[in-house]
Design a protein around this motif. Structure first.
Motif, PDB file in Angstrom:
ATOM      1  N   ASN A  91       0.826  -1.206   0.000  1.00 11.76           N
ATOM      2  CA  ASN A  91       0.000   0.000   0.000  1.00 11.76           C
ATOM      3  C   ASN A  91       0.863   1.259   0.000  1.00 11.76           C
ATOM      4  O   ASN A  91       0.525   2.255  -0.645  1.00 11.76           O
ATOM      5  N   ARG A  92       1.976   1.210   0.733  1.00  8.06           N
ATOM      6  CA  ARG A  92       2.864   2.376   0.761  1.00  8.06           C
ATOM      7  C   ARG A  92       3.467   2.631  -0.629  1.00  8.06           C
ATOM      8  O   ARG A  92       3.496   3.765  -1.108  1.00  8.06           O
ATOM      9  N   ASP A  93       3.921   1.554  -1.285  1.00  8.88           N
ATOM     10  CA  ASP A  93       4.510   1.721  -2.616  1.00  8.88           C
ATOM     11  C   ASP A  93       3.466   2.182  -3.629  1.00  8.88           C
ATOM     12  O   ASP A  93       3.760   2.986  -4.524  1.00  8.88           O
ATOM     13  N   LEU A  94       2.249   1.666  -3.507  1.00  6.99           N
ATOM     14  CA  LEU A  94       1.189   2.106  -4.417  1.00  6.99           C
ATOM     15  C   LEU A  94       0.872   3.585  -4.224  1.00  6.99           C
ATOM     16  O   LEU A  94       0.647   4.320  -5.192  1.00  6.99           O
ATOM     17  N   THR A  95       0.878   4.044  -2.989  1.00  6.23           N
ATOM     18  CA  THR A  95       0.612   5.455  -2.716  1.00  6.23           C
ATOM     19  C   THR A  95       1.731   6.333  -3.260  1.00  6.23           C
ATOM     20  O   THR A  95       1.475   7.399  -3.847  1.00  6.23           O
ATOM     21  N   GLU A  96       2.982   5.899  -3.082  1.00  5.78           N
ATOM     22  CA  GLU A  96       4.103   6.649  -3.645  1.00  5.78           C
ATOM     23  C   GLU A  96       4.041   6.648  -5.173  1.00  5.78           C
ATOM     24  O   GLU A  96       4.392   7.640  -5.820  1.00  5.78           O
ATOM     25  N   GLY A  97       3.580   5.540  -5.736  1.00  5.46           N
ATOM     26  CA  GLY A  97       3.418   5.486  -7.189  1.00  5.46           C
ATOM     27  C   GLY A  97       2.389   6.481  -7.686  1.00  5.46           C
ATOM     28  O   GLY A  97       2.541   7.056  -8.771  1.00  5.46           O
ATOM     29  N   VAL A  98       1.336   6.704  -6.909  1.00  2.32           N
ATOM     30  CA  VAL A  98       0.318   7.692  -7.286  1.00  2.32           C
ATOM     31  C   VAL A  98       0.928   9.083  -7.362  1.00  2.32           C
ATOM     32  O   VAL A  98       0.621   9.864  -8.278  1.00  2.32           O
ATOM     33  N   VAL A  99       1.808   9.405  -6.428  1.00  2.54           N
ATOM     34  CA  VAL A  99       2.445  10.725  -6.431  1.00  2.54           C
ATOM     35  C   VAL A  99       3.228  10.923  -7.728  1.00  2.54           C
ATOM     36  O   VAL A  99       3.137  11.974  -8.376  1.00  2.54           O
ATOM     37  N   ARG A 100       3.999   9.920  -8.123  1.00  2.00           N
ATOM     38  CA  ARG A 100       4.760  10.015  -9.373  1.00  2.00           C
ATOM     39  C   ARG A 100       3.822  10.089 -10.571  1.00  2.00           C
ATOM     40  O   ARG A 100       4.056  10.835 -11.528  1.00  2.00           O
ATOM     41  N   LEU A 101       2.764   9.282 -10.514  1.00  2.00           N
ATOM     42  CA  LEU A 101       1.816   9.229 -11.623  1.00  2.00           C
ATOM     43  C   LEU A 101       1.180  10.596 -11.867  1.00  2.00           C
ATOM     44  O   LEU A 101       1.123  11.071 -13.009  1.00  2.00           O
ATOM     45  N   VAL A 102       0.700  11.230 -10.811  1.00  2.38           N
ATOM     46  CA  VAL A 102       0.043  12.532 -10.948  1.00  2.38           C
ATOM     47  C   VAL A 102       1.028  13.572 -11.475  1.00  2.38           C
ATOM     48  O   VAL A 102       0.701  14.369 -12.362  1.00  2.38           O
ATOM     49  N   ALA A 103       2.263  13.563 -10.949  1.00  2.07           N
ATOM     50  CA  ALA A 103       3.268  14.525 -11.417  1.00  2.07           C
ATOM     51  C   ALA A 103       3.575  14.322 -12.895  1.00  2.07           C
ATOM     52  O   ALA A 103       3.696  15.292 -13.658  1.00  2.07           O
ATOM     53  N   ASP A 104       3.673  13.066 -13.330  1.00  2.82           N
ATOM     54  CA  ASP A 104       3.962  12.787 -14.742  1.00  2.82           C
ATOM     55  C   ASP A 104       2.795  13.197 -15.637  1.00  2.82           C
ATOM     56  O   ASP A 104       2.997  13.697 -16.756  1.00  2.82           O
ATOM     57  N   LEU A 105       1.572  12.981 -15.163  1.00  2.00           N
ATOM     58  CA  LEU A 105       0.410  13.376 -15.959  1.00  2.00           C
ATOM     59  C   LEU A 105       0.350  14.896 -16.095  1.00  2.00           C
ATOM     60  O   LEU A 105       0.077  15.419 -17.186  1.00  2.00           O
ATOM     61  N   VAL A 106       0.615  15.601 -15.010  1.00  2.00           N
ATOM     62  CA  VAL A 106       0.613  17.064 -15.060  1.00  2.00           C
ATOM     63  C   VAL A 106       1.660  17.558 -16.058  1.00  2.00           C
ATOM     64  O   VAL A 106       1.396  18.457 -16.869  1.00  2.00           O
ATOM     65  N   GLU A 107       2.847  16.970 -16.053  1.00  2.00           N
ATOM     66  CA  GLU A 107       3.896  17.389 -16.974  1.00  2.00           C
ATOM     67  C   GLU A 107       3.516  17.080 -18.418  1.00  2.00           C
ATOM     68  O   GLU A 107       3.789  17.863 -19.329  1.00  2.00           O
ATOM     69  N   ALA A 108       2.882  15.922 -18.642  1.00  2.00           N
ATOM     70  CA  ALA A 108       2.451  15.575 -19.996  1.00  2.00           C
ATOM     71  C   ALA A 108       1.420  16.570 -20.516  1.00  2.00           C
ATOM     72  O   ALA A 108       1.477  16.998 -21.680  1.00  2.00           O
ATOM     73  N   ARG A 109       0.502  16.967 -19.658  1.00  2.97           N
ATOM     74  CA  ARG A 109      -0.516  17.938 -20.065  1.00  2.97           C
ATOM     75  C   ARG A 109       0.097  19.311 -20.290  1.00  2.97           C
ATOM     76  O   ARG A 109      -0.308  20.056 -21.192  1.00  2.97           O
ATOM     77  N   ARG A 110       1.092  19.663 -19.488  1.00  4.61           N
ATOM     78  CA  ARG A 110       1.755  20.954 -19.678  1.00  4.61           C
ATOM     79  C   ARG A 110       2.591  20.976 -20.958  1.00  4.61           C
ATOM     80  O   ARG A 110       2.662  22.007 -21.646  1.00  4.61           O
ATOM     81  N   ALA A 111       3.236  19.855 -21.264  1.00  5.51           N
ATOM     82  CA  ALA A 111       4.038  19.786 -22.489  1.00  5.51           C
ATOM     83  C   ALA A 111       3.159  20.014 -23.715  1.00  5.51           C
ATOM     84  O   ALA A 111       3.518  20.778 -24.628  1.00  5.51           O
ATOM     85  N   GLU A 112       2.003  19.374 -23.742  1.00  6.47           N
ATOM     86  CA  GLU A 112       1.093  19.608 -24.863  1.00  6.47           C
ATOM     87  C   GLU A 112       0.510  21.010 -24.784  1.00  6.47           C
ATOM     88  O   GLU A 112       0.242  21.638 -25.814  1.00  6.47           O
ATOM     89  N   GLY A 113       0.342  21.527 -23.567  1.00  4.45           N
ATOM     90  CA  GLY A 113      -0.165  22.890 -23.410  1.00  4.45           C
ATOM     91  C   GLY A 113       0.774  23.921 -24.022  1.00  4.45           C
ATOM     92  O   GLY A 113       0.325  24.922 -24.598  1.00  4.45           O
ATOM     93  N   ARG A 114       2.088  23.683 -23.914  1.00  4.08           N
ATOM     94  CA  ARG A 114       3.050  24.619 -24.507  1.00  4.08           C
ATOM     95  C   ARG A 114       2.916  24.645 -26.028  1.00  4.08           C
ATOM     96  O   ARG A 114       3.033  25.699 -26.656  1.00  4.08           O
ATOM     97  N   GLN A 115       2.666  23.489 -26.601  1.00  3.12           N
ATOM     98  CA  GLN A 115       2.456  23.450 -28.054  1.00  3.12           C
ATOM     99  C   GLN A 115       1.146  24.138 -28.435  1.00  3.12           C
ATOM    100  O   GLN A 115       1.081  24.871 -29.436  1.00  3.12           O
TER     101      GLN A 115
END
Length: 292
Positions: free
Chosen positions: A131-155
């Motif tokens: 459960n701890r690793d899954l929760t830490e994975g969520v933190v990385r997941l959300v950060a990566d999704l935000v960056e992906a959306r921002r990268a397309e936002g710049r375009q």
């Protein structure tokens, strides 16, 4: 300045905890509001809600599909014999008279009855670690999704800024169109009055009617509003952040003014500019649908 983000993106976070391999995946597409849908295996609803909350706190718009996949490493399964059930079956078989021609019950036959032999999956020895690793994975997941959306936002920002500049250029072209100059308007009025002067109507009244028609055909207000909307769009793009809804409103306003300009255009030059303007506005409207 806040960054502009698209509503489209994908992210994945994966890892291994003990004998369990896990992978979070999240996909984001356009949406009028924020809709987060979560799919997790039975027993992991709590960590799924943690992931949902993290996405809701971070994002403001988009349809979000989040899933968790778990795979346990293959190993020799534990086998358990239900001795109570086996004994009961043996006793029952012994009590029942055996018909002629029917062989007596054998151990392998009894063991083949459903429920007598059960295969057990080895339970995770450290659920807390998973459960701890899954929760830490969520933190990385959300950060990566935000960056992906921002990268397309710049375009998207580059594309939309170019369209706003094109709208401004066409607005200026309409302003400079020779058919709008005072001399051209005066010539058209005189030509209209002269064409109708032989009908017996009062020349002064004809002139007044021609002036009214010219006033109705004037696009000064439309050009002023197009400039104002263009300035508002540039301000929004400069400010950044979740501006998609406001840009969508401006796209509607751009379209309204472009349609009116085309309707009022009495000369081919202005009509062509109006049609070009409508095409760019439609492209602008399509692109801002993707902005958060």
């Amino acid at each position: 300045m806040a960054q502009i983000a698209s509503m489209t993106g994908f992210a994945r976070a994966a890892g291994t905890t003990g004998a369990v391999q896990w992978a979070w995946e999240v996909r984001s597409v356009n949406g009028r509001g924020l809709d987060v849908r979560v799919r997790v295996p039975t027993g992991f609803e709590a960590v799924g809600e943690t992931a949902r909350t993290a996405l809701q706190k971070t994002l403001s718009r988009g349809q979000i599909q989040l899933s968790l996949n778990l795979t346990r490493s293959e190993g020799a399964p534990k086998v358990r014999i239900n001795e109570t059930l086996l004994a009961s079956l043996a006793q029952a078989v012994a009590r029942v008279p055996r018909p002629e021609g029917v062989a007596p019950a054998t151990m392998d036959g009894l063991l083949g009855i459903r429920g007598v032999v059960e295969a057990e999956e080895e339970a995770s020895s450290d659920t807390d670690s998973l459960n701890r690793d899954l929760t830490e994975g969520v933190v990385r997941l959300v950060a990566d999704l935000v960056e992906a959306r921002r990268a397309e936002g710049r375009q998207l920002e580059e594309v939309v800024s170019g369209q706003v500049a094109r709208i401004a250029a066409l607005t200026q072209a309409a302003e400079d169109e020779p058919s709008r100059h005072a001399e051209a308007v005066r010539a058209r009025l005189n030509a209209t009055v002269e064409a109708l002067s032989n009908t017996g109507l009062d020349p002064e009244r004809l002139h007044q009617e021609a002036v009214l028609l010219a006033a109705k055909a004037d696009v000064r207000e439309e050009l002023d509003r197009l400039r104002a909307h263009g300035a508002a769009a540039r301000d929004l793009l400069a400010a950044g952040g979740p501006i998609g809804r406001r840009l969508d409103f401006l796209a509607q306003e751009f379209g309204r003014e472009a349609n009116t300009l085309c309707a009022k255009a009495g000369e081919i030059g202005l009509s062509r500019i109006g049609l070009d303007l409508k095409a760019v506005v439609e492209q602008f409207r399509e692109q801002v649908q993707n902005i958060e």
